[in-house]
Design a protein around this motif. Structure first.
Motif, PDB file in Angstrom:
ATOM      1  N   GLY A  20      -5.949   7.531  12.063  1.00  0.00           N
ATOM      2  CA  GLY A  20      -6.574   7.276  10.812  1.00  0.00           C
ATOM      3  C   GLY A  20      -6.491   8.519   9.786  1.00  0.00           C
ATOM      4  O   GLY A  20      -7.018   8.356   8.657  1.00  0.00           O
ATOM      5  N   GLY A  72      -1.941   2.669   9.367  1.00  0.00           N
ATOM      6  CA  GLY A  72      -3.045   3.387   8.851  1.00  0.00           C
ATOM      7  C   GLY A  72      -4.320   2.967   9.572  1.00  0.00           C
ATOM      8  O   GLY A  72      -5.390   3.352   9.045  1.00  0.00           O
ATOM      9  N   LEU A 131     -14.884  16.191  -3.519  1.00  0.00           N
ATOM     10  CA  LEU A 131     -14.419  15.851  -2.098  1.00  0.00           C
ATOM     11  C   LEU A 131     -13.249  16.836  -1.781  1.00  0.00           C
ATOM     12  O   LEU A 131     -12.531  17.207  -2.448  1.00  0.00           O
ATOM     13  N   ARG A 187     -12.455   8.670  -4.881  1.00  0.00           N
ATOM     14  CA  ARG A 187     -13.620   9.087  -3.942  1.00  0.00           C
ATOM     15  C   ARG A 187     -14.567  10.205  -4.830  1.00  0.00           C
ATOM     16  O   ARG A 187     -14.183  10.577  -5.787  1.00  0.00           O
ATOM     17  N   ALA A 201      -0.229   6.323   4.613  1.00  0.00           N
ATOM     18  CA  ALA A 201       0.271   5.478   5.820  1.00  0.00           C
ATOM     19  C   ALA A 201       1.709   4.516   5.174  1.00  0.00           C
ATOM     20  O   ALA A 201       2.693   4.426   6.003  1.00  0.00           O
ATOM     21  N   GLY A 250       0.805  -1.163  -0.160  1.00  0.00           N
ATOM     22  CA  GLY A 250      -0.096  -0.023  -0.069  1.00  0.00           C
ATOM     23  C   GLY A 250       0.888   1.010   0.033  1.00  0.00           C
ATOM     24  O   GLY A 250       1.698   1.562   0.850  1.00  0.00           O
ATOM     25  N   ALA A 303      -0.017  -1.780   4.745  1.00  0.00           N
ATOM     26  CA  ALA A 303      -0.853  -0.292   4.807  1.00  0.00           C
ATOM     27  C   ALA A 303      -1.789  -0.121   3.649  1.00  0.00           C
ATOM     28  O   ALA A 303      -1.520   0.891   3.119  1.00  0.00           O
ATOM     29  N   SER A 304      -2.612  -0.885   3.622  1.00  0.00           N
ATOM     30  CA  SER A 304      -3.631  -1.129   2.514  1.00  0.00           C
ATOM     31  C   SER A 304      -4.817  -0.295   2.823  1.00  0.00           C
ATOM     32  O   SER A 304      -5.919  -0.533   1.718  1.00  0.00           O
ATOM     33  N   PRO A 352      -0.917  -5.663  -7.210  1.00  0.00           N
ATOM     34  CA  PRO A 352      -1.686  -5.905  -5.955  1.00  0.00           C
ATOM     35  C   PRO A 352      -1.121  -7.029  -5.269  1.00  0.00           C
ATOM     36  O   PRO A 352      -0.542  -8.124  -6.396  1.00  0.00           O
ATOM     37  N   VAL A 408       4.508  -1.946  -2.811  1.00  0.00           N
ATOM     38  CA  VAL A 408       3.820  -2.308  -3.831  1.00  0.00           C
ATOM     39  C   VAL A 408       2.464  -1.710  -3.707  1.00  0.00           C
ATOM     40  O   VAL A 408       1.755  -1.828  -2.390  1.00  0.00           O
ATOM     41  N   ASP A 409       1.746  -1.136  -4.710  1.00  0.00           N
ATOM     42  CA  ASP A 409       0.442  -0.744  -4.699  1.00  0.00           C
ATOM     43  C   ASP A 409      -0.359  -1.276  -5.708  1.00  0.00           C
ATOM     44  O   ASP A 409       0.098  -1.518  -6.891  1.00  0.00           O
TER      45      ASP A 409
END
Ligand SMILES: Cc1cc2nc3c(=O)[nH]c(=O)nc-3n(C[C@H](O)[C@H](O)[C@H](O)COP(=O)(O)OP(=O)(O)OC[C@H]3O[C@@H](n4cnc5c(N)ncnc54)[C@H](O)[C@@H]3O)c2cc1C
Length: 375
Positions: free
Chosen positions: A328, A318, A50, A46, A15, A11, A127-128, A99, A34-35
């Motif tokens: 958070g 996170g 926002l 989102r 975080a 992630g 930290a996902s 992923p 990795v993300d």
């Protein structure tokens, strides 16, 4: 041959980035992040309008000041851009579009399965993101009108015309109810009367008040923090309350307990006729890919004490209330990241024969631009 690293951070949101920054400062070099998507993606996923509820200064990580802008709080594009700049500025080793499909135990370490192959790691920081699985109450099953979770909402065009019931009492519910009130007939059902906090008081920002009063950083075990947690999220800003007082939006301090067709049952026994429902009822972390014995409780939630898993070598970052009121939030990342990075560093240093592999803590050259944060 599987790739092998000392530390894998899963992630690359705030975080993960904040933890990797602290690990680098401790001299940990054999590090991979990795993300599943791209840095900052979770913010861009989102809704369109926002606006963070935290001011710019409270939306930054250590080592890079949040740029000033036209509004007191950043937009989702600004925070996503900031996180991308952060990863670049500190050369954080992020592999995007990667992923982790499954994380398993592998001897004393771990094996992460990714589409590009396996990655073995001695230490893993998960930290996902705690806000990944939309939560909706069971009553949603019995609704026969269009319904949407805030995770899938982008703009008022997503909501059919007519009466919409916005369910929830936090900042998402408040922001979306205000936005929808310009085009829809909005009722908010919130389990309790929302608590509104002004964005500024006596010319000082709410977050500065929360900081100086010790609320923002209060340890989760302090009575003050326990009281805040028990009272539930407060809404930052008074826009929804103003619309309520003008009669432009109804706010019902009632929990949704049932649904049938186009009627929603509330905890006081009344029912609401609705054309659609927007659930702003929160999230749970997505931990389905963590296949490590002892890592999760029966509900799939991380088992941890202040981010430390009972599984040696596994760490969480996170999580809301991980150690403090603001764990958070962007502003809370660094305290937890220092702690997690120190734990990882200690564990690596304790491996026999591995001590000399560590570079001494890095002496950073201060960037010449004025964008370095004072922290
Ligand atoms: C609507 C909303 C508004 C918010 N507003 C604010 C605000 O104003 N101020 C504030 O301080 N906080 C706010 N927050 C809280 C918090 O700051 C954000 O949720 C933030 O995105 C959390 O950062 P994170 O790094 O923990 O997780 P995320 O930002 O979710 O990042 C996690 C990363 O992990 C990746 N990932 C997930 N699973 C895997 C996997 N299996 N393998 C590889 N990668 C994976 C994802 O792609 C993602 O990039 C808000 C939250 C929400 C939901």
């Amino acid at each position: 041959m599987p790739e092998t690293v000392d530390v894998l951070v899963v992630g690359a949101g705030q975080a993960g980035l904040g933890t990797a920054y602290r690990l680098q400062r401790l001299g940990v070099r054999d590090l991979l992040m990795v993300d599943a998507g791209e840095v900052g993606q979770s913010w861009l996923d989102r809704w369109d309008s926002l606006q963070l509820f935290t001011p710019r200064r409270f939306s930054q990580l250590p080592g890079l000041r949040f740029p000033s802008g036209p509004t007191p709080t950043p937009s989702r594009e600004e925070i996503a851009g900031y996180l991308r700049d952060y990863a670049r500025r500190w050369g954080l080793p992020v592999r995007e579009q990667t992923p982790v499909r499954r994380l398993t135990r592998d001897g004393d370490g771990f094996c992460a399965e990714t589409p590009g192959g396996e990655v073995r790691a001695r230490q893993v920081v998960v930290a996902s993101g705690a806000f990944r699985h939309p939560y909706v109450p069971a009553a949603a099953r019995d609704l026969a009108v269009p319904q949407l979770h805030s995770a899938d909402y982008r703009s008022p065009d997503d909501v059919p015309p007519g009466r919409v019931l916005v369910v929830g009492g936090g900042n998402s519910a408040a922001q979306l109810a205000v936005e929808l009130s310009a085009s829809h007939d909005v009722t908010v059902a919130s389990a309790r009367e929302p608590r509104y906090l002004p964005e500024r008081a006596l010319g000082v920002s709410l977050f500065d008040w929360l900081l100086v009063s010790g609320v923002l950083n209060a340890d989760r075990d302090r009575p003050l923090a326990r009281r805040i947690r028990a009272r539930g999220d407060a809404v930052v800003g008074r826009d929804l309350d103003r619309l309520r007082r003008q009669g432009a939006v109804r706010v019902l301090p009632q929990r949704v307990v049932s649904a049938a067709g186009d009627r929603v049952g509330l905890s006081d026994g009344s029912t609401e006729l609705v054309a659609s429902v927007l659930w702003c009822t929160g999230f749970a972390p997505d931990t389905g890919w963590v296949d490590v014995p002892g890592a999760l409780d029966d509900d799939g939630a991380p088992r941890h004490h202040r981010g430390a898993s009972p599984v040696p070598g596994l760490h969480w970052m996170g999580l809301p209330w991980q150690t403090r009121v603001n764990s958070g939030l962007v502003d809370g990342v660094d305290r937890d990241a220092r702690r997690t990075a120190a734990r990882v560093h200690r564990a690596l240093s304790a491996v026999p024969g591995r001590q000399g592999r560590w570079l001494p803590p890095v002496t950073w050259t201060r960037p010449s631009s004025p964008s370095r944060s004072p922290r």
